[in-house]
Design a protein around this motif. Structure first.
Motif, mmCIF file in Angstrom:
data_model
loop_
_atom_site.group_PDB
_atom_site.id
_atom_site.type_symbol
_atom_site.label_atom_id
_atom_site.label_comp_id
_atom_site.label_asym_id
_atom_site.label_seq_id
_atom_site.Cartn_x
_atom_site.Cartn_y
_atom_site.Cartn_z
ATOM 1 N N LEU A 142 0.831 -1.202 0.000
ATOM 2 C CA LEU A 142 0.000 0.000 0.000
ATOM 3 C C LEU A 142 0.871 1.259 0.000
ATOM 4 O O LEU A 142 0.559 2.241 -0.690
ATOM 5 C CB LEU A 142 -0.923 -0.006 1.213
ATOM 6 N N ALA A 143 1.962 1.230 0.754
ATOM 7 C CA ALA A 143 2.872 2.379 0.785
ATOM 8 C C ALA A 143 3.448 2.650 -0.603
ATOM 9 O O ALA A 143 3.576 3.810 -1.021
ATOM 10 C CB ALA A 143 3.996 2.141 1.790
ATOM 11 N N GLU A 144 3.797 1.582 -1.330
ATOM 12 C CA GLU A 144 4.294 1.755 -2.704
ATOM 13 C C GLU A 144 3.241 2.411 -3.583
ATOM 14 O O GLU A 144 3.553 3.270 -4.418
ATOM 15 C CB GLU A 144 4.689 0.395 -3.293
ATOM 16 N N VAL A 145 1.977 2.019 -3.386
ATOM 17 C CA VAL A 145 0.880 2.610 -4.165
ATOM 18 C C VAL A 145 0.721 4.088 -3.821
ATOM 19 O O VAL A 145 0.593 4.936 -4.700
ATOM 20 C CB VAL A 145 -0.436 1.844 -3.915
ATOM 21 N N TRP A 146 0.729 4.402 -2.510
ATOM 22 C CA TRP A 146 0.643 5.819 -2.107
ATOM 23 C C TRP A 146 1.782 6.622 -2.755
ATOM 24 O O TRP A 146 1.575 7.743 -3.222
ATOM 25 C CB TRP A 146 0.736 5.946 -0.582
ATOM 26 N N TYR A 147 2.979 6.024 -2.769
ATOM 27 C CA TYR A 147 4.140 6.704 -3.353
ATOM 28 C C TYR A 147 3.945 6.958 -4.848
ATOM 29 O O TYR A 147 4.178 8.057 -5.338
ATOM 30 C CB TYR A 147 5.397 5.865 -3.107
ATOM 31 N N ARG A 148 3.482 5.932 -5.573
ATOM 32 C CA ARG A 148 3.265 6.079 -7.010
ATOM 33 C C ARG A 148 2.195 7.125 -7.317
ATOM 34 O O ARG A 148 2.247 7.792 -8.352
ATOM 35 C CB ARG A 148 2.860 4.739 -7.638
ATOM 36 N N LEU A 149 1.242 7.261 -6.404
ATOM 37 C CA LEU A 149 0.170 8.246 -6.590
ATOM 38 C C LEU A 149 0.593 9.656 -6.181
ATOM 39 O O LEU A 149 -0.185 10.605 -6.318
ATOM 40 C CB LEU A 149 -1.072 7.830 -5.795
ATOM 41 N N GLU A 189 1.861 10.207 3.205
ATOM 42 C CA GLU A 189 1.135 9.001 3.611
ATOM 43 C C GLU A 189 2.034 7.767 3.488
ATOM 44 O O GLU A 189 2.070 6.919 4.379
ATOM 45 C CB GLU A 189 -0.120 8.806 2.750
ATOM 46 N N ALA A 190 2.759 7.688 2.370
ATOM 47 C CA ALA A 190 3.651 6.545 2.153
ATOM 48 C C ALA A 190 4.740 6.489 3.228
ATOM 49 O O ALA A 190 5.011 5.426 3.799
ATOM 50 C CB ALA A 190 4.274 6.625 0.764
#
Length: 314
Positions: free
Chosen positions: A45-52, A57-58
């Motif tokens: 999920l942290a990787e997703v927050w980062y990509r977004l 948040e990440a």
């Protein structure tokens, strides 16, 4: 990682990509709320927050995962540290990034990603010689990695080692568009306009994107090939009329051809597209004044003064 969590996260991302942003973000927040005891889920999920682009948040989520799981596997811990380091680099927090990356390095961990992040760390601080050292280490691990060779060639140009840069780029392969663009820009920055022109012409055989057309037009202009420069800029503007940098270049070419009115129109279009360059606005004001168009010159002077005032406040 439980498949249901992976599915929910991926579906949420799809929602966001399909402009259902609020729904997608709510789903991700629900995953974060209910999956906190699953470190692998939280890391994904942290990787997703980062990509977004949600860096805070990440970062907070990764810090929480590490705090709550002190006994996590070394490989997972390094994964957390590496992503935290990327976030720190994106936030220009070089001290934190260095601490995290050196902790990985001192643990005996070796990877191309670590070398690349260390290179980024030093390159972003204008310590290009140190950055080259880490890229060379990465090159030993993956000698044929084109993206890596492109970055290394660019750095060699930046520290003035042009011969090494050329050899690296030639090793990567002349037919790579990205490499040709790096080589062309680097040659142009060093004032080698004829060589840069030839490289951009090679790039044009592969691609007619705005960036390639712009580089080719700029080099043609510097070499006095004005008819060719006019054609290239016209093609660029037909392809992307909002490519802002094309308009000052068009004005340069038009003035060289004695086409003052066309140059004025190009600069007016530049300003209309929010080309925030006070030097170009001053240039437009001077051309309007020379043409006796005093009312228009006064309008642009007022705009110039307003933008100048805002820039000072920032």
């Amino acid at each position: 990682m439980p498949k249901k969590w992976l599915y929910v996260i991926d579906e949420a991302v799809k929602r966001i990509e399909n402009d259902e942003v609020e729904l997608g973000l709510t789903a991700l927040q629900k995953v974060q709320e209910h999956g906190r005891d699953l470190p692998e889920v939280m890391m994904y999920l942290a990787e997703v927050w980062y990509r977004l682009g949600h860096l805070e948040e990440a970062g907070d989520l990764l810090a929480e995962v590490m705090e709550k799981n002190p006994g996590m596997e070394p490989s997972l811990r390094r994964e957390c540290q590496m992503l935290l380091a990327e976030i720190a680099l994106d936030s220009s927090d070089f001290e934190t990034a260095q601490h995290l990356l050196y902790e990985c390095k001192e643990s005996g961990f070796e990877s191309i990603q670590l070398d690349l992040l260390l290179a980024d760390l030093y390159s972003l601080q204008d310590l290009d010689e140190v950055a080259v050292k880490y890229l060379e280490q990465a090159r030993q691990k993956e000698p044929d990695n084109q993206d890596l060779l492109a970055a290394l060639g660019n750095l060699y140009f930046r520290i003035g080692e042009d011969d090494k840069a050329m050899k690296v780029l030639e090793q990567a392969g002349e037919e790579s568009l990205s490499l040709l663009m790096i080589k062309g820009r680097s040659l142009a920055q060093n004032g080698q306009f004829e060589q840069a022109y030839q490289v951009f012409r090679q790039a044009l055989l592969l691609d007619h994107s705005p960036e390639v057309l712009y580089g080719s037009a700029m080099m043609a202009f510097h070499l006095g090939r004005l008819d060719e420069a006019v054609e290239l800029v016209s093609n660029l503007q037909a392809l992307d009329e909002e490519y802002v940098a094309a308009y000052p270049l068009a004005a340069d070419i038009q003035l060289s051809l004695g086409q003052t009115e066309k140059a004025i129109d190009s600069l007016k279009q530049y300003v209309a597209l929010s080309g925030f360059d006070l030097d170009q606005i001053r240039r437009l004001i001077a051309l309007l004044t020379q043409a006796g168009r005093y009312d228009e010159a006064k309008e642009y002077q007022q705009l110039h003064d307003l933008w100048d005032e805002q820039a000072e406040e920032e």
